[in-house]
Design a protein around this motif. Structure first.
Motif, PDB file in Angstrom:
ATOM      1  N   LEU A 145       0.815  -1.223   0.000  1.00 13.33           N
ATOM      2  CA  LEU A 145       0.000   0.000   0.000  1.00 13.33           C
ATOM      3  C   LEU A 145       0.845   1.267   0.000  1.00 13.33           C
ATOM      4  CD1 LEU A 145      -2.831  -1.078   2.461  1.00 13.33           C
ATOM      5  CD2 LEU A 145      -3.029  -0.723  -0.014  1.00 13.33           C
ATOM      6  N   LYS A 146       2.129   1.132   0.278  1.00 12.05           N
ATOM      7  CA  LYS A 146       3.044   2.275   0.209  1.00 12.05           C
ATOM      8  C   LYS A 146       3.739   2.379  -1.150  1.00 12.05           C
ATOM      9  CE  LYS A 146       4.145   2.027   5.140  1.00 12.05           C
ATOM     10  NZ  LYS A 146       5.203   1.706   6.146  1.00 12.05           N
ATOM     11  N   LEU A 180       3.918   3.091  -4.961  1.00 11.59           N
ATOM     12  CA  LEU A 180       3.223   3.890  -5.968  1.00 11.59           C
ATOM     13  C   LEU A 180       2.784   3.044  -7.151  1.00 11.59           C
ATOM     14  CD1 LEU A 180       2.304   6.648  -7.078  1.00 11.59           C
ATOM     15  CD2 LEU A 180       4.625   6.957  -7.985  1.00 11.59           C
ATOM     16  N   PHE A 219       1.548   0.150  -7.246  1.00 11.62           N
ATOM     17  CA  PHE A 219       0.267  -0.509  -6.997  1.00 11.62           C
ATOM     18  C   PHE A 219      -0.890   0.382  -7.433  1.00 11.62           C
ATOM     19  CE2 PHE A 219      -3.347  -1.278  -4.133  1.00 11.62           C
ATOM     20  CZ  PHE A 219      -3.599  -2.613  -4.414  1.00 11.62           C
ATOM     21  N   TYR A 220      -0.807   1.663  -7.113  1.00 11.52           N
ATOM     22  CA  TYR A 220      -1.884   2.597  -7.455  1.00 11.52           C
ATOM     23  C   TYR A 220      -1.886   2.951  -8.940  1.00 11.52           C
ATOM     24  CZ  TYR A 220      -2.063   2.921  -2.424  1.00 11.52           C
ATOM     25  OH  TYR A 220      -2.165   2.592  -1.093  1.00 11.52           O
ATOM     26  N   GLN A 221      -0.755   2.770  -9.599  1.00  7.61           N
ATOM     27  CA  GLN A 221      -0.686   2.977 -11.045  1.00  7.61           C
ATOM     28  C   GLN A 221      -1.246   1.781 -11.808  1.00  7.61           C
ATOM     29  OE1 GLN A 221       3.598   3.685 -10.919  1.00  7.61           O
ATOM     30  NE2 GLN A 221       3.288   5.781 -11.621  1.00  7.61           N
ATOM     31  N   ILE A 238      -3.564  -0.781 -10.406  1.00  8.20           N
ATOM     32  CA  ILE A 238      -4.870  -1.303 -10.022  1.00  8.20           C
ATOM     33  C   ILE A 238      -6.042  -0.723 -10.826  1.00  8.20           C
ATOM     34  CG2 ILE A 238      -5.437   0.273  -8.107  1.00  8.20           C
ATOM     35  CD1 ILE A 238      -5.736  -3.591  -8.051  1.00  8.20           C
ATOM     36  N   PRO A 239      -6.035   0.557 -11.226  1.00  9.84           N
ATOM     37  CA  PRO A 239      -7.173   1.045 -12.029  1.00  9.84           C
ATOM     38  C   PRO A 239      -7.345   0.275 -13.343  1.00  9.84           C
ATOM     39  CG  PRO A 239      -5.932   2.900 -11.162  1.00  9.84           C
ATOM     40  CD  PRO A 239      -5.116   1.676 -10.900  1.00  9.84           C
ATOM     41  N   CYS A 252      -6.664  -7.439  -3.087  1.00 15.19           N
ATOM     42  CA  CYS A 252      -6.944  -7.064  -4.471  1.00 15.19           C
ATOM     43  C   CYS A 252      -8.270  -7.636  -4.955  1.00 15.19           C
ATOM     44  CB  CYS A 252      -5.801  -7.531  -5.375  1.00 15.19           C
ATOM     45  SG  CYS A 252      -4.234  -6.719  -5.019  1.00 15.19           S
TER      46      CYS A 252
END
Length: 197
Positions: free
Chosen positions: A7-8, A10, A12-14, A16-17, A139
């Motif tokens: 979760l830390k 970056l 992952f957030y790039q 997952i969408p 996830c």
């Protein structure tokens, strides 16, 4: 890597969408399939006859995607796995002819099959296997959340005047953006990283 370290990250957030695109869109399409076939003037029996095409496509592409991941990597598959879904949506927007229905099901089935493999193997390549269960459960929870939002959101947009065709075009644009993002990210994802402290 454990969940808090993921979760830390970056990356992952790039990622997952784009990974949520296929379950979100396909669930929405199936939930509103009656509205879709009514707008296309297709019969329910015609639409029902296309489901074997979807099943065969999912099965074949799932097996093929597994071979690609073993031979290359999941990261390389990321750039392409949403393309069939985009082509399927464009096809369904561009014609009302009945021939489009089985082709559409084959294309969305291809992305669905590939997504199954991507979602299962990407986390191993990026974060290792020690905490794989907790990472995957986190996830998968996001997938369940996205598929629960999809029918309601698409229905709400239909109620306020956004036709399925308009929404499908928006989905295609979203897929293109995600695929470009995956292509840009690929070199960074191939570099092994240590988890943050």
């Amino acid at each position: 890597w454990n969940c808090s370290q993921v979760l830390k990250d970056l990356r992952f957030y790039q990622i997952i969408p784009g990974l949520l695109a296929s379950p979100f869109i396909v669930t929405g399409v199936f939930f509103h399939q009656i509205h879709l076939i009514e707008t296309k003037s297709w019969s329910a029996s015609l639409w029902a006859s296309t489901y074997p095409f979807f099943a065969l496509s999912v099965t074949g592409v799932t097996l093929g995607s597994g071979w690609i991941v073993d031979r290359f990597s999941t990261v390389h598959l990321l750039r392409f796995f949403l393309a069939p879904l985009a082509f399927g949506l464009l096809l369904i927007v561009s014609t009302d002819n009945a021939f489009a229905a089985p082709i559409f099901m084959i294309l969305i089935g291809a992305s669905t099959g590939a997504a199954t493999i991507v979602f299962s193997t990407l986390w191993v390549e990026l974060y290792g296997i020690d905490y794989l269960g907790s990472i995957r459960s986190m996830c998968v929870s996001l997938v369940v959340l996205s598929t629960s939002i999809s029918p309601a959101l698409i229905g709400l947009l239909l109620d306020v005047g956004f036709t399925l065709e308009v929404q499908f075009i928006i989905f295609v644009i979203y897929i293109i953006i995600c695929s470009i993002n995956f292509a840009i990210l690929t070199p960074h994802l191939l570099i092994a990283r240590s988890p943050p402290s």
